[in-house]
Write a protein that holds these residues in place. Sequence first.
Motif, PDB file in Angstrom:
ATOM      1  N   TYR A  78       0.831  -1.197   0.000  1.00 38.13           N
ATOM      2  CA  TYR A  78       0.000   0.000   0.000  1.00 38.13           C
ATOM      3  C   TYR A  78       0.875   1.261   0.000  1.00 38.13           C
ATOM      4  O   TYR A  78       1.888   1.337   0.700  1.00 38.13           O
ATOM      5  N   ASP A  79       0.456   2.236  -0.809  1.00 34.81           N
ATOM      6  CA  ASP A  79       1.090   3.559  -0.836  1.00 34.81           C
ATOM      7  C   ASP A  79       0.142   4.520  -0.125  1.00 34.81           C
ATOM      8  O   ASP A  79      -0.777   5.083  -0.724  1.00 34.81           O
ATOM      9  N   THR A  80       0.362   4.694   1.146  1.00 35.38           N
ATOM     10  CA  THR A  80      -0.542   5.477   1.986  1.00 35.38           C
ATOM     11  C   THR A  80      -0.051   6.910   2.091  1.00 35.38           C
ATOM     12  O   THR A  80       1.130   7.162   2.349  1.00 35.38           O
ATOM     13  N   ILE A  81      -0.946   7.864   1.884  1.00 33.18           N
ATOM     14  CA  ILE A  81      -0.633   9.291   1.933  1.00 33.18           C
ATOM     15  C   ILE A  81      -1.352   9.907   3.129  1.00 33.18           C
ATOM     16  O   ILE A  81      -2.550   9.682   3.343  1.00 33.18           O
ATOM     17  N   LEU A  82      -0.604  10.703   3.889  1.00 37.98           N
ATOM     18  CA  LEU A  82      -1.135  11.405   5.054  1.00 37.98           C
ATOM     19  C   LEU A  82      -0.992  12.901   4.811  1.00 37.98           C
ATOM     20  O   LEU A  82       0.120  13.398   4.608  1.00 37.98           O
ATOM     21  N   CYS A  83      -2.106  13.603   4.808  1.00 37.98           N
ATOM     22  CA  CYS A  83      -2.076  15.057   4.621  1.00 37.98           C
ATOM     23  C   CYS A  83      -1.660  15.742   5.913  1.00 37.98           C
ATOM     24  O   CYS A  83      -1.988  15.282   7.018  1.00 37.98           O
ATOM     25  N   GLU A  84      -0.943  16.830   5.773  1.00 40.29           N
ATOM     26  CA  GLU A  84      -0.493  17.577   6.942  1.00 40.29           C
ATOM     27  C   GLU A  84      -1.658  18.163   7.723  1.00 40.29           C
ATOM     28  O   GLU A  84      -1.575  18.322   8.946  1.00 40.29           O
ATOM     29  N   ASN A  85      -2.757  18.470   7.048  1.00 42.61           N
ATOM     30  CA  ASN A  85      -3.921  19.050   7.714  1.00 42.61           C
ATOM     31  C   ASN A  85      -4.975  18.008   8.085  1.00 42.61           C
ATOM     32  O   ASN A  85      -6.148  18.339   8.269  1.00 42.61           O
ATOM     33  N   ALA A  86      -4.583  16.708   8.183  1.00 44.09           N
ATOM     34  CA  ALA A  86      -5.536  15.651   8.550  1.00 44.09           C
ATOM     35  C   ALA A  86      -5.983  15.824  10.008  1.00 44.09           C
ATOM     36  O   ALA A  86      -5.240  16.319  10.861  1.00 44.09           O
ATOM     37  N   LYS A  87      -7.200  15.367  10.284  1.00 39.98           N
ATOM     38  CA  LYS A  87      -7.787  15.506  11.616  1.00 39.98           C
ATOM     39  C   LYS A  87      -7.774  14.165  12.354  1.00 39.98           C
ATOM     40  O   LYS A  87      -7.760  13.102  11.737  1.00 39.98           O
ATOM     41  N   PRO A  88      -7.762  14.184  13.683  1.00 36.33           N
ATOM     42  CA  PRO A  88      -7.799  12.925  14.454  1.00 36.33           C
ATOM     43  C   PRO A  88      -9.058  12.119  14.155  1.00 36.33           C
ATOM     44  O   PRO A  88     -10.141  12.672  13.970  1.00 36.33           O
ATOM     45  N   GLY A  89      -8.925  10.802  14.091  1.00 33.78           N
ATOM     46  CA  GLY A  89     -10.031   9.914  13.782  1.00 33.78           C
ATOM     47  C   GLY A  89     -10.257   9.710  12.291  1.00 33.78           C
ATOM     48  O   GLY A  89     -11.112   8.898  11.917  1.00 33.78           O
ATOM     49  N   GLN A  90      -9.519  10.392  11.431  1.00 32.83           N
ATOM     50  CA  GLN A  90      -9.697  10.269   9.989  1.00 32.83           C
ATOM     51  C   GLN A  90      -9.045   8.982   9.501  1.00 32.83           C
ATOM     52  O   GLN A  90      -7.937   8.629   9.892  1.00 32.83           O
ATOM     53  N   LYS A 141      -1.838  17.882  13.120  1.00 41.13           N
ATOM     54  CA  LYS A 141      -0.645  18.686  12.837  1.00 41.13           C
ATOM     55  C   LYS A 141       0.587  17.811  12.580  1.00 41.13           C
ATOM     56  O   LYS A 141       1.528  17.774  13.352  1.00 41.13           O
ATOM     57  N   PHE A 142       0.536  17.124  11.441  1.00 39.70           N
ATOM     58  CA  PHE A 142       1.731  16.437  10.952  1.00 39.70           C
ATOM     59  C   PHE A 142       2.512  17.406  10.044  1.00 39.70           C
ATOM     60  O   PHE A 142       1.924  18.226   9.341  1.00 39.70           O
ATOM     61  N   SER A 143       3.824  17.307  10.086  1.00 39.73           N
ATOM     62  CA  SER A 143       4.679  18.182   9.277  1.00 39.73           C
ATOM     63  C   SER A 143       5.710  17.333   8.536  1.00 39.73           C
ATOM     64  O   SER A 143       6.444  16.560   9.156  1.00 39.73           O
ATOM     65  N   ARG A 144       5.725  17.481   7.221  1.00 40.58           N
ATOM     66  CA  ARG A 144       6.694  16.726   6.427  1.00 40.58           C
ATOM     67  C   ARG A 144       8.108  17.257   6.581  1.00 40.58           C
ATOM     68  O   ARG A 144       9.074  16.580   6.206  1.00 40.58           O
ATOM     69  N   LEU A 146       9.369  17.943   9.538  1.00 40.46           N
ATOM     70  CA  LEU A 146       9.882  17.265  10.736  1.00 40.46           C
ATOM     71  C   LEU A 146      10.077  15.775  10.474  1.00 40.46           C
ATOM     72  O   LEU A 146      11.095  15.202  10.847  1.00 40.46           O
ATOM     73  N   GLN A 147       9.101  15.126   9.853  1.00 40.73           N
ATOM     74  CA  GLN A 147       9.199  13.707   9.518  1.00 40.73           C
ATOM     75  C   GLN A 147       8.342  13.458   8.293  1.00 40.73           C
ATOM     76  O   GLN A 147       7.155  13.798   8.272  1.00 40.73           O
ATOM     77  N   GLU A 148       8.945  12.861   7.280  1.00 38.27           N
ATOM     78  CA  GLU A 148       8.259  12.671   6.012  1.00 38.27           C
ATOM     79  C   GLU A 148       7.659  11.283   5.848  1.00 38.27           C
ATOM     80  O   GLU A 148       6.706  11.122   5.101  1.00 38.27           O
ATOM     81  N   VAL A 149       8.221  10.268   6.514  1.00 39.28           N
ATOM     82  CA  VAL A 149       7.781   8.893   6.331  1.00 39.28           C
ATOM     83  C   VAL A 149       7.572   8.244   7.691  1.00 39.28           C
ATOM     84  O   VAL A 149       8.385   8.424   8.608  1.00 39.28           O
ATOM     85  N   TYR A 150       6.473   7.494   7.799  1.00 40.89           N
ATOM     86  CA  TYR A 150       6.186   6.709   9.001  1.00 40.89           C
ATOM     87  C   TYR A 150       6.046   5.248   8.589  1.00 40.89           C
ATOM     88  O   TYR A 150       5.483   4.933   7.534  1.00 40.89           O
ATOM     89  N   GLN A 151       6.563   4.366   9.434  1.00 40.62           N
ATOM     90  CA  GLN A 151       6.453   2.928   9.218  1.00 40.62           C
ATOM     91  C   GLN A 151       5.533   2.350  10.299  1.00 40.62           C
ATOM     92  O   GLN A 151       5.806   2.487  11.496  1.00 40.62           O
ATOM     93  N   LEU A 152       4.440   1.691   9.859  1.00 37.71           N
ATOM     94  CA  LEU A 152       3.463   1.136  10.791  1.00 37.71           C
ATOM     95  C   LEU A 152       3.409  -0.385  10.619  1.00 37.71           C
ATOM     96  O   LEU A 152       2.908  -0.884   9.604  1.00 37.71           O
TER      97      LEU A 152
END
Length: 376
Positions: A78-90, A141-144, A146-152
């Motif tokens: 999966y190529d998952t994209i997270l927007c910087e302006n995403a809200k909790p619970g999204q 408030k995610f900021s690319r 500060l950190q651009e990639v997350y591994q889950l």
Amino acid sequence: MLNLYFIEHDEEAERYFNIDANSGVIKTMKILDREDAPWHNITVIASELDNPSQLTQVPVAIHVLDVNDNTPELAEDYDTILCENAKPGQIIQTVRALDKDDFANGPRFSFSLAQEFPPNPNFTLRDNEDSTASIMIRRRKFSRHLQEVYQLPIVVSDSGNPILSSTGTLTIRVCACERNGKVRTCSTEAYLSAAGLSTGALIAILLCIVILLAIIILFITLKRSKKEPLIISEEDIRENVVTYDDEGGGEEDTEAFDISALRNPAVAEEVRYRRDVRPDVQSVPRQRPPSAPNGPDIHEFITEKLQEADLDQSVPPYDSLQTYAYEGHGSTAGSISSLDSVTTHSEQDYSYIGDWGPHFKKLSELYGVDKSERSN
């Protein structure tokens, strides 16, 4: 009655089974895998021990039962994209799983986050209980920058017995998005990190490319800087330009400019004279044309100059214009110049010019005659 049993094998087919000749018990010769071949068809032949010509053929179909021997895994990368302006619970991604085992040992799948890691402060997982799971955001408030990639890491388990599970990693990239969720820009490093390339590896690759380009440019420059020799071989008779830093000495210095090579070889003489030395001119008998008594002979003068030019070996081989300044010594007709008219006395009386006014006073003084001169 005793019977003999054996299996009719195809020469090209792989042998998975064997049969006991006396009891007719069929046994496996290799490990079977239902995922490769769930059914096997063989032919068993039976014959009488006392009369081997009496044969009987029976087809036997063998069904391979499934066991839980394959672990489940995520259905895709999966190529998952997270927007910087995403809200909790999204919800940012919904994942599925696959299993090669049969339905009894595969679905339904269960999902969870890896327990060996501390609780994730950024993301959470919700099992939808339909062999899918949803990945949701826990904070804002995610900021690319500060950190651009997350591994889950995600654990997927099947419903077999025993239960098998595997851990898959979901890569999440942080991107700048518009308010409607449309992605505006994403970092290139995020794609490289997802592909397994770090920043150091990227810099090393770019440095190698720059060095290679520099070597190519240097090689081309050195190749172009090589000049061909002025004369390649002795047989090369091409004209060459030779430059001398020499200043001439004027008209008197003519020894450095020998143009005898330009003369016609058929008429050139072995003895060459310097241009600054006048050659001896042999006198040629000539007739004196009739001319004025005691006057200069112009024809004789021109003929003499022509003979000098013809016998001079230092002049150019081409025709040239000879110019001579000659002036006569007099004429039997006398002078006809108007300059002498001032000294002669004219009978013309210009005294009337003075009557024309003050503008002609000067002319009256020059050409007029005084009254005293008239009376004399």
